[in-house]
Design a protein around this motif. Sequence first.
Motif, PDB file in Angstrom:
ATOM      1  N   GLU A 294       0.856  -1.414  -0.077  1.00 12.87           N
ATOM      2  CA  GLU A 294       0.030   0.044  -0.031  1.00 12.87           C
ATOM      3  C   GLU A 294       0.864   1.256   0.090  1.00 12.87           C
ATOM      4  OE1 GLU A 294      -3.084   0.426  -0.287  1.00 12.87           O
ATOM      5  OE2 GLU A 294      -3.956  -1.596  -0.314  1.00 12.87           O
ATOM      6  N   GLN A 295       0.697   1.951  -1.232  1.00  8.69           N
ATOM      7  CA  GLN A 295       1.501   3.199  -1.258  1.00  8.69           C
ATOM      8  C   GLN A 295       0.487   4.446  -1.165  1.00  8.69           C
ATOM      9  OE1 GLN A 295       4.775   3.091  -1.170  1.00  8.69           O
ATOM     10  NE2 GLN A 295       5.317   1.315  -2.074  1.00  8.69           N
ATOM     11  N   MET A 296       0.800   5.397  -0.214  1.00  4.85           N
ATOM     12  CA  MET A 296      -0.010   6.736  -0.232  1.00  4.85           C
ATOM     13  C   MET A 296       0.823   7.817  -0.779  1.00  4.85           C
ATOM     14  SD  MET A 296      -1.506   8.403   3.116  1.00  4.85           S
ATOM     15  CE  MET A 296       0.137   9.639   3.450  1.00  4.85           C
ATOM     16  N   ALA A 297       0.096   8.348  -2.019  1.00 10.50           N
ATOM     17  CA  ALA A 297       0.880   9.616  -2.730  1.00 10.50           C
ATOM     18  C   ALA A 297       0.184  10.842  -2.383  1.00 10.50           C
ATOM     19  CB  ALA A 297       0.560   9.325  -4.193  1.00 10.50           C
ATOM     20  N   LEU A 298       0.942  11.818  -2.072  1.00  5.60           N
ATOM     21  CA  LEU A 298       0.627  13.254  -1.604  1.00  5.60           C
ATOM     22  C   LEU A 298       0.914  14.241  -2.778  1.00  5.60           C
ATOM     23  CD1 LEU A 298       0.494  14.215   1.901  1.00  5.60           C
ATOM     24  CD2 LEU A 298       1.814  15.792   0.218  1.00  5.60           C
ATOM     25  N   VAL A 299      -0.104  15.128  -3.010  1.00  9.82           N
ATOM     26  CA  VAL A 299       0.454  16.233  -3.817  1.00  9.82           C
ATOM     27  C   VAL A 299      -0.174  17.461  -3.216  1.00  9.82           C
ATOM     28  CG1 VAL A 299      -0.527  17.287  -5.862  1.00  9.82           C
ATOM     29  CG2 VAL A 299      -0.117  15.098  -6.030  1.00  9.82           C
ATOM     30  N   VAL A 300       0.801  18.438  -3.191  1.00 13.09           N
ATOM     31  CA  VAL A 300       0.371  19.767  -2.523  1.00 13.09           C
ATOM     32  C   VAL A 300      -0.231  20.721  -3.492  1.00 13.09           C
ATOM     33  CG1 VAL A 300       1.916  19.437  -0.703  1.00 13.09           C
ATOM     34  CG2 VAL A 300       2.769  20.456  -2.839  1.00 13.09           C
ATOM     35  N   ARG A 301      -1.031  21.525  -3.176  1.00 10.52           N
ATOM     36  CA  ARG A 301      -1.710  22.640  -3.821  1.00 10.52           C
ATOM     37  C   ARG A 301      -1.521  24.187  -3.376  1.00 10.52           C
ATOM     38  NH1 ARG A 301      -6.446  22.900  -7.719  1.00 10.52           N
ATOM     39  NH2 ARG A 301      -7.453  24.684  -7.469  1.00 10.52           N
ATOM     40  N   TYR A 302      -0.825  24.941  -3.858  1.00 13.04           N
ATOM     41  CA  TYR A 302      -0.634  26.113  -3.367  1.00 13.04           C
ATOM     42  C   TYR A 302      -0.828  27.338  -4.604  1.00 13.04           C
ATOM     43  CZ  TYR A 302       4.210  24.848  -5.449  1.00 13.04           C
ATOM     44  OH  TYR A 302       4.999  24.628  -6.065  1.00 13.04           O
ATOM     45  N   ASN A 304       1.391  30.622  -6.453  1.00 12.95           N
ATOM     46  CA  ASN A 304       2.575  31.258  -6.502  1.00 12.95           C
ATOM     47  C   ASN A 304       2.445  32.137  -7.802  1.00 12.95           C
ATOM     48  OD1 ASN A 304       5.496  31.703  -6.666  1.00 12.95           O
ATOM     49  ND2 ASN A 304       5.510  30.516  -8.359  1.00 12.95           N
ATOM     50  N   LYS A 305       2.685  33.491  -7.136  1.00 13.54           N
ATOM     51  CA  LYS A 305       2.502  34.728  -8.346  1.00 13.54           C
ATOM     52  C   LYS A 305       1.011  34.582  -8.655  1.00 13.54           C
ATOM     53  CE  LYS A 305       7.236  34.904  -9.311  1.00 13.54           C
ATOM     54  NZ  LYS A 305       8.390  34.833 -10.458  1.00 13.54           N
ATOM     55  N   GLY A 306      -0.001  34.309  -8.119  1.00  8.45           N
ATOM     56  CA  GLY A 306      -1.149  34.328  -8.725  1.00  8.45           C
ATOM     57  C   GLY A 306      -1.571  33.258  -9.426  1.00  8.45           C
ATOM     58  N   GLU A 307      -0.947  32.108  -9.630  1.00 11.01           N
ATOM     59  CA  GLU A 307      -1.280  30.872 -10.450  1.00 11.01           C
ATOM     60  C   GLU A 307      -1.400  29.528  -9.365  1.00 11.01           C
ATOM     61  OE1 GLU A 307       0.720  28.549 -13.984  1.00 11.01           O
ATOM     62  OE2 GLU A 307       1.792  30.480 -13.248  1.00 11.01           O
ATOM     63  N   VAL A 308      -2.419  29.004  -9.555  1.00 12.78           N
ATOM     64  CA  VAL A 308      -2.511  27.755  -8.757  1.00 12.78           C
ATOM     65  C   VAL A 308      -1.644  26.730  -9.278  1.00 12.78           C
ATOM     66  CG1 VAL A 308      -4.315  25.858  -8.131  1.00 12.78           C
ATOM     67  CG2 VAL A 308      -5.030  28.227  -8.701  1.00 12.78           C
ATOM     68  N   ILE A 309      -0.842  25.951  -8.480  1.00 12.94           N
ATOM     69  CA  ILE A 309      -0.026  25.015  -8.714  1.00 12.94           C
ATOM     70  C   ILE A 309      -0.187  23.836  -7.777  1.00 12.94           C
ATOM     71  CG2 ILE A 309       2.601  24.486  -8.850  1.00 12.94           C
ATOM     72  CD1 ILE A 309       3.259  27.612  -9.039  1.00 12.94           C
ATOM     73  N   GLU A 310       0.076  22.722  -8.640  1.00  9.90           N
ATOM     74  CA  GLU A 310       0.004  21.287  -8.016  1.00  9.90           C
ATOM     75  C   GLU A 310       0.963  20.628  -8.105  1.00  9.90           C
ATOM     76  OE1 GLU A 310      -3.796  19.546  -9.079  1.00  9.90           O
ATOM     77  OE2 GLU A 310      -5.073  20.706  -7.998  1.00  9.90           O
ATOM     78  N   ARG A 311       1.749  20.199  -7.297  1.00 15.19           N
ATOM     79  CA  ARG A 311       3.089  19.238  -7.114  1.00 15.19           C
ATOM     80  C   ARG A 311       3.078  18.229  -6.390  1.00 15.19           C
ATOM     81  NH1 ARG A 311       5.082  21.781 -11.673  1.00 15.19           N
ATOM     82  NH2 ARG A 311       5.812  23.736 -11.297  1.00 15.19           N
ATOM     83  N   PHE A 312       3.618  16.997  -7.126  1.00 13.15           N
ATOM     84  CA  PHE A 312       3.701  15.690  -6.412  1.00 13.15           C
ATOM     85  C   PHE A 312       4.919  15.800  -5.490  1.00 13.15           C
ATOM     86  CE2 PHE A 312       5.730  11.652  -5.922  1.00 13.15           C
ATOM     87  CZ  PHE A 312       4.813  11.020  -5.650  1.00 13.15           C
ATOM     88  N   LEU A 313       4.652  15.587  -4.250  1.00  8.27           N
ATOM     89  CA  LEU A 313       5.661  15.876  -2.823  1.00  8.27           C
ATOM     90  C   LEU A 313       6.109  14.391  -2.564  1.00  8.27           C
ATOM     91  CD1 LEU A 313       6.364  18.213  -1.320  1.00  8.27           C
ATOM     92  CD2 LEU A 313       4.927  17.194   0.512  1.00  8.27           C
ATOM     93  N   GLY A 314       5.470  13.371  -2.811  1.00 11.55           N
ATOM     94  CA  GLY A 314       6.275  12.221  -2.334  1.00 11.55           C
ATOM     95  C   GLY A 314       5.242  11.015  -1.995  1.00 11.55           C
ATOM     96  N   ILE A 315       5.770   9.852  -1.682  1.00  6.66           N
ATOM     97  CA  ILE A 315       4.889   8.890  -1.250  1.00  6.66           C
ATOM     98  C   ILE A 315       5.219   8.201   0.023  1.00  6.66           C
ATOM     99  CG2 ILE A 315       4.617   7.959  -3.675  1.00  6.66           C
ATOM    100  CD1 ILE A 315       6.708   5.574  -3.136  1.00  6.66           C
ATOM    101  N   LYS A 316       4.300   7.570   0.593  1.00  5.20           N
ATOM    102  CA  LYS A 316       4.550   6.899   1.810  1.00  5.20           C
ATOM    103  C   LYS A 316       4.116   5.491   2.129  1.00  5.20           C
ATOM    104  CE  LYS A 316       5.802   7.056   6.417  1.00  5.20           C
ATOM    105  NZ  LYS A 316       7.159   7.331   7.019  1.00  5.20           N
ATOM    106  N   HIS A 317       4.831   4.666   2.474  1.00  2.14           N
ATOM    107  CA  HIS A 317       4.523   3.328   2.471  1.00  2.14           C
ATOM    108  C   HIS A 317       3.541   3.032   3.818  1.00  2.14           C
ATOM    109  CE1 HIS A 317       3.961  -1.084   2.603  1.00  2.14           C
ATOM    110  NE2 HIS A 317       4.841  -1.213   3.638  1.00  2.14           N
ATOM    111  N   VAL A 318       2.265   2.524   3.776  1.00  2.00           N
ATOM    112  CA  VAL A 318       1.559   2.498   4.842  1.00  2.00           C
ATOM    113  C   VAL A 318       1.128   0.640   4.893  1.00  2.00           C
ATOM    114  CG1 VAL A 318       0.679   4.527   4.836  1.00  2.00           C
ATOM    115  CG2 VAL A 318      -0.460   3.039   3.485  1.00  2.00           C
TER     116      VAL A 318
END
Length: 697
Positions: A294-302, A304-318
């Motif tokens: 089981e792998q949990m993937a995490l993306v952050v949404r923030y 930057n300069k008025g633009e919406v950005i989504e970036r893959f941050l990492g995974i965590k084995h659970v």
Amino acid sequence: NQENVIENQENSGQGEEEENLEHSGQEEELIEEWNIGHIEVDPGLRIPIDNFHPNVRNQVRLVYVAKGPTQPSGHKYRIDHCGRHFCEKWYKKNPWLEFSESKNAAYCFYCFLFKVEPVGEKFGCTAFTKGGWDTWKNAYRALPLHVGNVMSIHNIARTAHDDFKNQKSSVEYKVTTYNKESQVKYETRLETSLGIVSHLMLQGEAFRGHDESALSLNKGNFLEMLDWHKARNEEVRIAFEELCPQNAQMISPKIQKALAKTCVDGVRKAIKQEMGDGLFSVLIDESRDISVKEQMALVVRYINKGEVIERFLGIKHVTETTTEALKKALVEVLGNHGLLIANLCGQGYDGASNMRGEFNGVQKLVRDENPYAFYMHCFAHWTLARIESMWAAVVEVLEIVHKDERNPSRAGGLVHLMESFTFVFIMKLTLQILRITNELSLLLQNKDQNIVQAMSFVTDVKSCLVNLRSNGWEPLFEDVKIFCTANDIPVPNMDEAVPRFGQSRRGRRNNISTEHFFRVDTFYAAIDAITTELDHRFNDMTSELLAAFACLDPRDSFAKFDLDKLASLTNIYDADFSYDDRKPIKVELELFMSHMRRHDEFRVCYDLASIAKKMFELERNIMFPLVYRLIELGLLLPVATASVERAFSAIKIIKTELCNKVSDCWLNDLWCAASSEGYSKDLILMNSRKNLRRKVE
């Protein structure tokens, strides 16, 4: 006088020996990782060198040698009971001498760093290193006695200090230091290997080969690309093949993983620089890989300069997918990247019960710590059928499979099921419903989707579903009959009585007409179920948030603008808006709306994201800071988890049936690099080179 000096010195040593005996049963743990906080200027407060692990002692010594002995000047020295005090003129004749203002005692700098335990000789060993020396009246005898003869403990420590300080004359420096040409070749090898590693990671390719020997026809992607470089670049060939130390070839699997780690660190550093200390949301999904982990993937949404950005941050084995385990994993991933739960303002998950449960789901546990981390259900979870356009081909293939089968299969049964009025009716109904929701589904899978558009399209979809329920039965029934007639599928008598699903035929108490079954129990029931689910996914808080943020929709010259609803958002986000902020918010909103409608630059804006971007470009975020903060909060709310689900496409490339024993750390690095779209290869290499340069230094 000499006897008094020796007596005092021996008494001091005896006191320390007694103290050591008291603590003989208590072993102090050695410091394996040191930091600048362990370095103390005052010699009376320093941690003994022996308390550090042997692997780091020279690093600590190097810092102290660079600082030199502590010799304060102009200090008001305390007078002892004999009317004496420490004299600064002693520094000139004894450069090793240090003074502790906290202990009002003198110490030996050389003995502190390099003293060797005495064998038979006691004087001067501990007084100038542990307890400190403060018998000022005997200084003219005590200081020379501490220095002693050529082979004294002090002079041995002084020699070690001089050798350590002048490392150019030491054997270690001669062994580890290369000439300028060797250094250039080393950097060439490092740069070449780093470039190959970054390319393979970004492409999601494997590194190792089954046979990496010199005679192998295929040594794996890394070594084959290295041979390609050497064949086309003479400088690279010379660096790797001529005068190349066996332990610095930069091609071992361990080095490959270390270089990959620097690339990933470069990506994460770029993400952290974009995010800063601002607010963010998380998108989370979990899935099993090829090795059933089981792998949990995490993306952050923030923003930057008025633009919406989504970036893959990492995974965590659970190891388990309970709410507590998933929440703990989420906190660990955020903590490893220096992200605070306090800055979390939105969470988006799929429809799994353990993720979205109102009382025991992850979102509830997170909101217990941060009540402003509002939860949004993913709007983009649909599937889509295309059997209608391939009907004849599907039936033909099933017939062939049934005819040629050697073992029992379901092919014949599937043909029987497909060539029935019920199957065709449900297929046509499903396609008609999904065609209504298809545009919404495609929109929500875009990376620039936002709350205002989502609210508008969900309302439009619900309206179309209501219209289908009211006026769609007859057209649908006619379409099904035409299809059945064209494909020789019998159409049942709509007036014939049939039992309700799950009820007995006996007594005909539960009989209904065939038309009632398809129209009420199937057609109406399916549409009502979808409409109810849409309503369910918009709870009171979500509905209030979305309705308020929808008032910033710029279409039709901000026709949906509602001052009171927008002002109410400052009460919901009371941690982001102080009492002094909430008082002028209505005035600023009115000025903002007047400004937007009056200036032509904003007429090209079509959604919330375009408003934020245009405001940042024209510096209107400075003019209307409170309104811009509201827009940021609206953009940060995660509408769909499509971005985090895209990341699972990368794992199928990296972790395959032939490569299914990848460690969690290595998989995380490869996955993060493969999902780093949006960052140029040059930026990743630049950050990687900076990381490597710091490590080399």
